[in-house]
Design an enzyme around this catalytic site. Structure first.
Site, mmCIF file in Angstrom:
data_model
loop_
_atom_site.group_PDB
_atom_site.id
_atom_site.type_symbol
_atom_site.label_atom_id
_atom_site.label_comp_id
_atom_site.label_asym_id
_atom_site.label_seq_id
_atom_site.Cartn_x
_atom_site.Cartn_y
_atom_site.Cartn_z
ATOM 1 N N ASP A 143 0.865 -1.181 0.000
ATOM 2 C CA ASP A 143 0.000 0.000 0.000
ATOM 3 C C ASP A 143 0.901 1.229 0.000
ATOM 4 O O ASP A 143 1.969 1.213 0.612
ATOM 5 C CB ASP A 143 -0.894 0.013 1.240
ATOM 6 C CG ASP A 143 -1.938 -1.092 1.226
ATOM 7 O OD1 ASP A 143 -2.426 -1.428 0.139
ATOM 8 O OD2 ASP A 143 -2.260 -1.610 2.313
ATOM 9 N N ASP A 157 -7.060 -1.559 -4.364
ATOM 10 C CA ASP A 157 -8.064 -1.203 -3.363
ATOM 11 C C ASP A 157 -9.060 -0.188 -3.932
ATOM 12 O O ASP A 157 -10.272 -0.300 -3.721
ATOM 13 C CB ASP A 157 -7.404 -0.604 -2.115
ATOM 14 C CG ASP A 157 -6.481 -1.571 -1.408
ATOM 15 O OD1 ASP A 157 -6.692 -2.799 -1.512
ATOM 16 O OD2 ASP A 157 -5.538 -1.097 -0.743
#
Length: 193
Positions: A143, A157
């Site tokens: 991330d 995401d």
């Protein structure tokens, strides 16, 4: 039985399932193409993020509100289930395989886009589970985008969230995955319009 030019034919008429007004033949292809593009973009951005942000301080893009910062997430969204990485990986694998199997039934452009976004997002993060450290089914998801108070996320995401929104709108509009309208949406015109 059909009648043409005064003669009768025993040939079957058009398939009513295939003749729905919103039927979109390219649904499965569009869904899989969207997913493939998302996986590629997701993995390329993760490779760049790791190469540029590993061990580096956060990069402020819009003050301290939008930043690039590298995190490795062993859990699911919001870092839930960090001790269940293998289970999350197996569930994600089942979801991806289920969506691939179901893709052949998609004949609505709305459903193709929504499920394509979800499939691409799920598959993008699943690649991390299989190929990243600490190992197969235990890999941590990369991330790197931080926006305000929201947990750090990635392209996959974002696509998952967008896909859920598209499907929610699709269901609210009464569009079925085969391109037809449900009972609530029949008065609204063509299914994909």
């Amino acid at each position: 039985m059909t009648e043409t030019n005064g003669t009768r034919s025993d040939a079957p008429g058009p398939d009513p399932d295939r003749a729905t007004p919103g039927h979109f033949r390219a649904g499965p292809v569009v869904m899989l193409a969207i997913a493939a593009v998302i996986v590629i973009v997701d993995q390329v951005t993760k490779l760049v993020a790791v190469a540029e942000l590993e061990g580096a301080p956060a990069v402020d893009l819009v003050g301290e509100t939008v930043r690039l910062v590298l995190l490795r997430n062993p859990g699911a969204a919001f870092s839930l289930g960090t001790d269940a990485t293998v289970v999350l990986s197996l569930v994600a694998t089942a979801v991806v395989l289920g969506l691939l199997w179901f893709s052949r039934r998609i004949h609505s452009s709305w459903w193709a886009w929504g499920l394509g976004l979800i499939l691409g997002g799920a598959a993008g993060n699943l690649v991390d589970r299989f190929v990243r450290s600490p190992g197969v089914l235990r890999g941590h998801v990369v991330d790197f985008v931080s926006v305000g108070w929201w947990p750090v996320f990635n392209v996959a995401d974002s696509c998952l969230v967008a896909g859920v929104i598209v499907l929610a709108v699709t269901v609210l509009r009464g569009i079925d995955y085969d391109g037809s309208r449900g009972e609530d949406g029949k008065r609204g015109g063509s299914a994909d319009g």
